[in-house]
Design an enzyme around this catalytic site. Structure first.
Site, mmCIF file in Angstrom:
data_model
loop_
_atom_site.group_PDB
_atom_site.id
_atom_site.type_symbol
_atom_site.label_atom_id
_atom_site.label_comp_id
_atom_site.label_asym_id
_atom_site.label_seq_id
_atom_site.Cartn_x
_atom_site.Cartn_y
_atom_site.Cartn_z
ATOM 1 N N ILE A 1 10.426 19.915 -24.751
ATOM 2 C CA ILE A 1 11.195 20.847 -23.930
ATOM 3 C C ILE A 1 10.280 21.860 -23.267
ATOM 4 O O ILE A 1 9.382 22.421 -23.905
ATOM 5 C CB ILE A 1 12.222 21.584 -24.807
ATOM 6 C CG1 ILE A 1 13.173 20.562 -25.415
ATOM 7 C CG2 ILE A 1 12.979 22.635 -24.012
ATOM 8 C CD1 ILE A 1 14.003 21.092 -26.536
ATOM 9 N N CYS A 2 10.524 22.098 -21.983
ATOM 10 C CA CYS A 2 9.803 23.122 -21.243
ATOM 11 C C CYS A 2 10.736 24.324 -21.088
ATOM 12 O O CYS A 2 11.626 24.322 -20.244
ATOM 13 C CB CYS A 2 9.385 22.597 -19.874
ATOM 14 S SG CYS A 2 8.480 23.820 -18.906
ATOM 15 N N LEU A 3 10.556 25.303 -21.955
ATOM 16 C CA LEU A 3 11.316 26.542 -21.920
ATOM 17 C C LEU A 3 10.338 27.643 -22.297
ATOM 18 O O LEU A 3 9.771 27.626 -23.387
ATOM 19 C CB LEU A 3 12.485 26.478 -22.902
ATOM 20 C CG LEU A 3 13.430 27.661 -22.960
ATOM 21 C CD1 LEU A 3 14.124 27.865 -21.609
ATOM 22 C CD2 LEU A 3 14.471 27.459 -24.047
ATOM 23 N N ARG B 1 7.182 28.955 -25.811
ATOM 24 C CA ARG B 1 5.712 28.905 -25.765
ATOM 25 C C ARG B 1 5.148 30.075 -26.546
ATOM 26 O O ARG B 1 5.567 31.216 -26.368
ATOM 27 C CB ARG B 1 5.217 28.999 -24.327
ATOM 28 C CG ARG B 1 5.420 27.752 -23.555
ATOM 29 C CD ARG B 1 4.671 27.832 -22.230
ATOM 30 N NE ARG B 1 5.423 27.060 -21.258
ATOM 31 C CZ ARG B 1 5.790 27.499 -20.078
ATOM 32 N NH1 ARG B 1 5.458 28.713 -19.688
ATOM 33 N NH2 ARG B 1 6.481 26.736 -19.273
ATOM 34 N N ASN C 1 13.314 19.389 -17.163
ATOM 35 C CA ASN C 1 12.647 20.263 -18.131
ATOM 36 C C ASN C 1 12.629 19.708 -19.547
ATOM 37 O O ASN C 1 12.233 20.397 -20.480
ATOM 38 C CB ASN C 1 13.310 21.645 -18.122
ATOM 39 C CG ASN C 1 13.395 22.220 -16.724
ATOM 40 O OD1 ASN C 1 14.477 22.376 -16.186
ATOM 41 N ND2 ASN C 1 12.254 22.461 -16.106
#
Length: 169
Positions: A115-117, A121, A108
């Site tokens: 960062i993919c959280l 978003r 992630n």
């Protein structure tokens, strides 16, 4: 630590009622973001996970700080991961900007620090993205959880890291 908070209190005490010079009021005006940050930083410091530490390089700039996460369980146990968090002027209508400064092999987090959280978003389909009701505490707890319960191999940002995990844990 909260020198901005004490400055705000001191300025309010010095200014008193709104009968002062308008020119001096405009030079002392504090942004909504900074007023929110004074409260949120105090709450964050009181509720920080034991695996996290925050560092404010400039105590007068609460909108920029660093977070260190040292997981005490899981794949990343005993690692030390640095994040840079910058809170934009439009906060709390937009999420903070977060970048991982530590190079890491994580499904992630990319090697360049993206960062993919979902809560970071601005818009998300599932409704778990940023909302004005979220706080810095939510962001810190979310980043901390990326190393334990939010570790996601099924919908990775770093596909190679996720595939590598599936091949060889």
């Amino acid at each position: 630590m909260l020198t901005l908070a004490s400055k705000l209190k001191r300025d309010d005490g010095v200014r008193g009622p709104r009968a002062s010079n308008p020119a001096s009021d405009s030079t002392r005006r504090v942004s909504v973001r900074d007023k929110l940050l004074v409260k949120e930083v105090a709450e964050l410091e009181a509720n920080l996970p034991c695996t996290c530490k925050v560092n404010f390089p400039d105590p007068n700039k609460l909108h920029y700080f660093q977070l260190t996460v040292t997981p005490d369980e899981g794949y990343y146990q005993a690692g030390k991961f640095q994040f840079e968090i910058e809170v934009p002027d439009a906060y709390n209508m937009v999420p903070p900007k977060v970048k991982c400064l530590t190079r890491i092999w994580h499904p992630n987090i990319t090697e360049t620090g993206e960062i993919c959280l979902s809560l970071l978003r601005e818009h998300s389909i599932d409704g778990t993205g940023w909302a004005p009701t979220r706080t810095l505490k939510d962001v810190v707890w979310g980043l901390n959880s990326l190393f334990t319960d939010l570790l996601n191999f099924d919908d990775p940002l770093n596909i190679e890291a996720a595939e590598h995990h599936l091949r060889d844990k």
